[in-house]
Design an enzyme around this catalytic site. Structure first.
Site: not given
Length: 571
Positions: A211-213, A254, A325, A523
């Site tokens: 994902g973006d992480g 992601g 969440r 981010d």
């Protein structure tokens, strides 16, 4: 397509020409440096061909750009029988086949890998065709031949490894790309590996599956390594950083994959893999975030204080809930309706780079980004704007006149790109640009819950989310933020708390936050300081992408391939 453009392609020197069997008929097939084709069709009625993702001169001829070919390979006899079915008696006359794989554009900016099978009279002819096509592909210097791949097995729905092995690796194999695959074992594994252990000269690019992480990890590792090798001090807020030589590829796996969506128009892993194979190159801005003279993080998509910072802080306490969440924390933060006091100072972009509401979208070969790159080079020296008048809300420094805004804010957001995703197809700033050297600074002042809800809803529809009295947006090159109270935490306490007057805050229209502060969402990571300085570094990195295409199969980007002297795109 212009007739002149067509003849430029046709009049290239012929490398190979043969009579081959294709779809129950014999056709004349030629190959030159630009195109594979010109074979005769049986049907004479005029139509636009969907085959080969190619351009038709008329209804009788088709051709395929060499730049759109993935690879060529010999086809096994059992594959011929399965695919040709009822034409088996004709295949016996041309028993040796080869397959050409190519890209085909489909709906919603998705690409697919399709195959054409040609049949030859003998093995030597088949070998000659396969070898000649692949030799031409090897001359495309922009295409990667060796890739370093990082896979995050835990991102999103934990399908990163499966996505790579089942959907991406076979495509890399067809394109004869060798890979060194590393499955990450902990947070920042990829970042630390890139910073210290990798010989960057041994690969043509870095690919992250996640994902973006995961992308942020790779960006931090690659940018930090580049600055370290160039002896650039990252702790200096006004330091010009050295652009990274290697391109970065994103295989989305992601939860939101905002960066992939904003740079290709889709979150499809096959499309991203084909962009990597084609050797696409999309420059991209990066923001550096500092506290005093200490480097904190790089940002490539969203910096959010207030609402988005609070959503992330609360969601980190509820990781046990999984992806849901974010929805829960978003609703809770909206009901809490906190605002924060502080001072924002920013350096506006005054170089005719448009504005965040000009309705000019960032697309393939964006002229705003090209202009921004040139202006960024001009501004790297001692450029000074008009001096500010006394007693105005402006500050003057060596790089120009800074505007200063003080107030109470529900949210302060900085978007280097549109931040679009499937949930918000237009994003936080629909007309932000990927590589113009600016970020769109969005200030949402204190307002009622209803008005703020209207603002949030506009992120999901076509209404202008900036057309509200309490919202303002500025295109800036740098900005600073200082909360009213500077007693900022050094570490964020992510343990679950016991409400802390949530009921009172929900029932109060504007809770008293005079002694509080929010956290910055950088981010998807929480910054340890609220008092920050942000600088935009124009085109610091490049992606294996080409931006969101305009919807045509033969645009200026593709034509630049044909016009190139060595059949390679300009970086």
């Amino acid at each position: 397509m212009l007739i002149s453009e067509f003849f430029i392609m046709v009049n290239q020197p012929t490398l190979l020409s043969s009579q081959l069997f294709y779809e129950n008929r014999v056709v004349e097939v030629t190959l030159n440096r630009v195109m594979l084709g010109l074979w005769k069709e049986i049907e004479t009625r005029r139509k636009r061909s969907a085959s080969f993702n190619c351009i038709s001169k008329d209804a009788d001829h088709h051709f395929l750009l060499v730049s759109e070919i993935v690879g060529a390979r010999e086809t096994e006899e059992e594959d011929q029988t399965n695919k040709d079915g009822g034409r088996k008696h004709n295949v016996l006359l041309y028993p040796y086949a080869f397959t050409v794989s190519y890209t085909e554009r489909t709906k919603h900016h998705c690409w697919r890998c399709k195959d054409i099978i040609f049949h030859c009279l003998d093995k030597a002819q088949r070998q000659q065709w396969v070898q000649t096509i692949n030799n031409q592909l090897s001359l495309l210097s922009i295409r990667p031949k060796r890739l370093l791949v990082y896979i995050n097995p835990y991102s999103g729905k934990q399908r990163g490894k499966w996505i790579y092995e089942q959907r991406v690796a076979p495509l890399f194999s067809r394109a004869s790309i060798s890979t060194d695959v590393i499955v990450t074992e902990s947070a920042n594994h990829a970042r630390d590996h890139l910073k210290t252990e990798v010989d960057l000269k041994q690969c043509d690019g870095v690919v992250c599956v996640g994902g973006d992480g995961m992308f942020s990890e790779v960006v931090h590792g690659l940018v930090s390594r580049t600055q370290s090798d160039s002896r650039v001090d990252q702790n200096q807020p006004n330091q010009d950083l050295v652009p990274c030589a290697l391109r970065i590829g994103i295989i989305p796996a992601g939860s939101t994959d905002c960066i992939c969506y904003s740079t290709t128009g889709t979150n499809d892993p096959v499309t991203s893999a084909l962009h990597i194979i084609m050797g696409d190159s999309q420059p991209m801005d990066v923001c550096s975030v500092h506290h005093n003279n200490t480097f904190l993080r790089y940002s490539v998509s969203l910096l959010g204080y207030g609402f988005y910072g609070d959503v992330l802080t609360d969601s980190e306490r509820k990781r046990w809930m999984g992806p849901s969440r974010y929805d829960f924390s978003g609703l809770k933060t909206f009901l809490t309706h906190q605002y924060y006091e502080g001072t924002v100072a920013f350096l506006p972009a005054k170089d005719n780079l448009g504005n965040p509401r000009d309705k000019i979208k960032c697309r393939t070969r964006c002229h705003i980004c090209e202009q921004g790159a040139n202006n960024g080079q001009l501004l790297s020296g001692d450029h000074v704007y008009k001096m500010a008048e006394e007693n105005s809300d402006e500050e003057t420094s060596g790089d120009g006149v800074w505007r200063v805004i003080r107030g109470k804010f529900l949210a302060i957001n900085a978007a280097c790109m549109s931040c679009a995703c499937p949930r918000s197809p237009r994003g936080l700033s629909p007309y932000a640009h990927l590589a113009d050297g600016t970020t769109d600074l969005i200030l949402v002042r204190k307002a009622s819950r209803l008005d703020f809800l209207r603002h949030l809803i506009r992120h999901t529809n076509k209404d202008d989310q900036f057309d509200m009295s309490f919202v303002e947006v500025h295109r800036v090159r740098r900005f600073r933020f200082a909360p009213k109270h500077s007693n900022v935490i050094s570490e964020v306490d992510l343990s679950e708390t016991s409400g802390k007057k949530i009921c009172n805050q929900v029932c109060t229209a504007h809770p008293n936050n005079d002694t509080g502060h929010s956290n910055w969402n950088c981010d998807g990571e929480i910054l340890p300081h609220a008092d920050i300085q942000v600088s935009v570094h124009c085109q610091l990195i490049r992606l294996f992408a080409r931006g969101v295409e305009r919807g045509t199969t033969f645009d200026t980007y593709t034509w630049s391939v044909i016009e190139g002297s060595n059949l390679s795109w300009q970086a």
